[in-house]
Design a protein around this motif. Structure first.
Motif, PDB file in Angstrom:
ATOM      1  N   TYR A  62     -49.214  35.304   0.647  1.00  0.00           N
ATOM      2  CA  TYR A  62     -47.940  35.006   0.077  1.00  0.00           C
ATOM      3  C   TYR A  62     -47.297  34.699   1.848  1.00  0.00           C
ATOM      4  O   TYR A  62     -46.416  34.062   1.864  1.00  0.00           O
ATOM      5  CB  TYR A  62     -47.386  35.740  -0.654  1.00  0.00           C
ATOM      6  CG  TYR A  62     -48.160  36.021  -1.848  1.00  0.00           C
ATOM      7  CD1 TYR A  62     -49.010  35.412  -2.123  1.00  0.00           C
ATOM      8  CD2 TYR A  62     -48.310  37.049  -2.567  1.00  0.00           C
ATOM      9  CE1 TYR A  62     -49.822  35.174  -3.778  1.00  0.00           C
ATOM     10  CE2 TYR A  62     -48.868  37.479  -4.217  1.00  0.00           C
ATOM     11  CZ  TYR A  62     -49.743  36.408  -4.312  1.00  0.00           C
ATOM     12  OH  TYR A  62     -50.506  36.244  -5.643  1.00  0.00           O
ATOM     13  N   ILE A  66     -40.866  29.192  -3.482  1.00  0.00           N
ATOM     14  CA  ILE A  66     -41.203  30.023  -2.031  1.00  0.00           C
ATOM     15  C   ILE A  66     -40.688  28.906  -0.949  1.00  0.00           C
ATOM     16  O   ILE A  66     -39.667  29.593  -0.211  1.00  0.00           O
ATOM     17  CB  ILE A  66     -42.801  30.164  -1.276  1.00  0.00           C
ATOM     18  CG1 ILE A  66     -43.873  30.840  -1.559  1.00  0.00           C
ATOM     19  CG2 ILE A  66     -42.437  30.903   0.021  1.00  0.00           C
ATOM     20  CD1 ILE A  66     -44.226  31.502  -1.053  1.00  0.00           C
ATOM     21  N   SER A 119     -43.324  27.354   5.446  1.00  0.00           N
ATOM     22  CA  SER A 119     -42.489  27.147   4.708  1.00  0.00           C
ATOM     23  C   SER A 119     -41.559  26.808   5.386  1.00  0.00           C
ATOM     24  O   SER A 119     -40.979  26.257   6.350  1.00  0.00           O
ATOM     25  CB  SER A 119     -41.627  27.396   3.713  1.00  0.00           C
ATOM     26  OG  SER A 119     -41.040  27.067   2.882  1.00  0.00           O
ATOM     27  N   ALA A 140     -44.083  40.617   1.574  1.00  0.00           N
ATOM     28  CA  ALA A 140     -45.208  39.863   0.710  1.00  0.00           C
ATOM     29  C   ALA A 140     -45.934  40.965  -0.101  1.00  0.00           C
ATOM     30  O   ALA A 140     -46.530  40.768   1.429  1.00  0.00           O
ATOM     31  CB  ALA A 140     -45.786  38.908   1.633  1.00  0.00           C
ATOM     32  N   VAL A 174     -41.655  38.542  -1.882  1.00  0.00           N
ATOM     33  CA  VAL A 174     -42.071  37.838  -2.245  1.00  0.00           C
ATOM     34  C   VAL A 174     -43.684  37.962  -2.782  1.00  0.00           C
ATOM     35  O   VAL A 174     -44.631  38.771  -2.329  1.00  0.00           O
ATOM     36  CB  VAL A 174     -42.636  36.676  -1.092  1.00  0.00           C
ATOM     37  CG1 VAL A 174     -42.906  35.524  -1.521  1.00  0.00           C
ATOM     38  CG2 VAL A 174     -40.930  36.289  -0.248  1.00  0.00           C
ATOM     39  N   LEU A 228     -45.606  32.138   3.286  1.00  0.00           N
ATOM     40  CA  LEU A 228     -43.606  32.070   4.090  1.00  0.00           C
ATOM     41  C   LEU A 228     -43.442  31.638   5.002  1.00  0.00           C
ATOM     42  O   LEU A 228     -42.429  30.579   5.569  1.00  0.00           O
ATOM     43  CB  LEU A 228     -43.558  33.069   3.443  1.00  0.00           C
ATOM     44  CG  LEU A 228     -42.267  33.566   4.142  1.00  0.00           C
ATOM     45  CD1 LEU A 228     -40.770  33.094   3.196  1.00  0.00           C
ATOM     46  CD2 LEU A 228     -41.878  35.057   4.082  1.00  0.00           C
ATOM     47  N   VAL A 288     -39.247  40.523   5.265  1.00  0.00           N
ATOM     48  CA  VAL A 288     -40.108  40.179   3.719  1.00  0.00           C
ATOM     49  C   VAL A 288     -41.037  41.411   4.242  1.00  0.00           C
ATOM     50  O   VAL A 288     -41.980  41.278   5.132  1.00  0.00           O
ATOM     51  CB  VAL A 288     -40.100  39.223   4.326  1.00  0.00           C
ATOM     52  CG1 VAL A 288     -41.226  38.598   2.766  1.00  0.00           C
ATOM     53  CG2 VAL A 288     -38.955  38.074   3.955  1.00  0.00           C
ATOM     54  N   VAL A 303     -36.649  29.490   0.688  1.00  0.00           N
ATOM     55  CA  VAL A 303     -37.016  29.438   2.149  1.00  0.00           C
ATOM     56  C   VAL A 303     -35.359  28.353   2.117  1.00  0.00           C
ATOM     57  O   VAL A 303     -34.868  29.002   2.738  1.00  0.00           O
ATOM     58  CB  VAL A 303     -38.136  28.506   2.835  1.00  0.00           C
ATOM     59  CG1 VAL A 303     -37.961  28.468   4.309  1.00  0.00           C
ATOM     60  CG2 VAL A 303     -39.076  30.095   3.222  1.00  0.00           C
TER      61      VAL A 303
END
Length: 329
Positions: A245, A221, A252, A240, A177, A249, A238, A225
């Protein structure tokens, strides 16, 4: 009133040696130590105005950066200022907000001898204006050319290490991401390192690699998600490209009540690893940048340039993984 002669007498050196130490001209280490000890014992304070007239220097350095809002930039500013102060320099902060014209104003100040040199984190191409004026300058994060010394983190290797760490944590499907920027190459390097490791090791991955602005990126984002996590997909790790970021995430994931739990069923690694204040606790597991080392190296390189010395023109510092709450122990 303590004078330079008093310092020279106590240190057992010449007045010229004391002057060289004060003006950061290279002297033998043992002489430098004696002079610094004498200055400390006597409480001697050099006359900055007189020094600037004699040396044609202001003992001021400009730090150009895009913003002080992000922890990396705030930490860097603090560490640069402390290192400059230790060397007898003052810091002139240019918080440019990525304004090319404002950055050129500070370059003009350097041309007019209002500052002795420039430390720069800029995503504008100010290099031609600096090169023509032969201004001492060190570029942080962005490489301009072989004439301007460059210092940064090894961002590519940081991406490799993040992917490798996620794999070691048992993750089977990974994701990247980050935001793409034509001017800021560090995100691309982090992404390239991550993708390189995944491809070499046949690891499936998804990615959100956006070129949109900050607010639109947050909406993207949210969409990512909903697409990747709400339906129970196997994505379980993940990377980022920045800690913020990773924060977006996680916000979210919570907002959409996703079953993925950071540090449990989902491993998340960011990039920066910088506290927001001295007593802060690291929340995001991250590839940490050695900001103090970067600041010290950049300042030392600039001061040596100002003194007319030869300097190294390319330096990368390694990152290290730091454990937070978003990866399992």
């Amino acid at each position: 009133m303590v004078t330079i002669n008093d310092v020279a007498k106590l240190a057992g050196v010449s007045r010229g040696t004391v002057s060289n130490v004060i003006n950061h001209v290279k002297v033998r280490p043992e002489y430098k130590a004696k002079v610094e000890q004498a200055i400390k014992e006597l409480g001697y304070v050099p006359n900055a105005y007189a020094r600037s007239l004699k040396s044609n220097r202001t003992h001021t350095v400009a730090l150009i950066l895009p913003t002080v809002w992000f922890p990396f930039f705030s930490k860097l500013t603090n560490d640069v200022e402390q290192e400059l102060r230790r060397r007898g320099y003052k810091l002139l902060l240019c918080n440019s907000q990525n304004d090319y014209h404002l950055e050129l104003e500070y370059v003009t100040m350097a041309k007019e001898n209002q500052v002795d040199g420039i430390l720069s984190i800029t995503y504008s191409d100010i290099a031609p204006y600096v090169a023509d004026a032969n201004i001492p300058m060190v570029a942080i994060e962005r490489y301009f050319n072989s004439r301007i010394p460059f210092v940064s983190t090894d961002n590519f290797q940081g991406g490799v290490m993040a992917a490798k760490k996620l794999r070691e944590l048992g993750c089977r499907k990974l994701a990247f991401v980050g935001r793409l920027s034509d001017e800021n190459g560090v995100t691309k390097l982090r992404r390239d390192g991550f993708v390189s490791y995944c491809c070499e090791n046949d690891i499936p991955y998804a990615e959100l690699y956006s070129s949109s602005g900050s607010q639109e990126f947050i909406r993207e984002i949210d969409h990512f998600v909903k697409q990747e996590f709400q339906d129970g997909t196997p994505l379980d790790g993940v990377f980022a490209a920045a800690d913020r970021y990773a924060e977006y995430l996680m916000d979210s994931l919570q907002a959409y009540n996703c079953p993925a739990i950071a540090g449990d069923t989902l491993q998340i690694i960011g990039f920066d690893g910088i506290k927001s204040h001295a007593n802060d606790r690291i929340r995001i597991s991250s590839m940490a940048q050695p900001v103090e080392e970067i600041a010290a190296y950049a300042v030392d390189t600039l001061c040596r340039q100002i003194a007319g010395e030869e300097v190294e023109h390319y330096k990368l510092f390694p990152v290290t993984f730091i454990q937070g709450k978003t990866t399992r122990l």
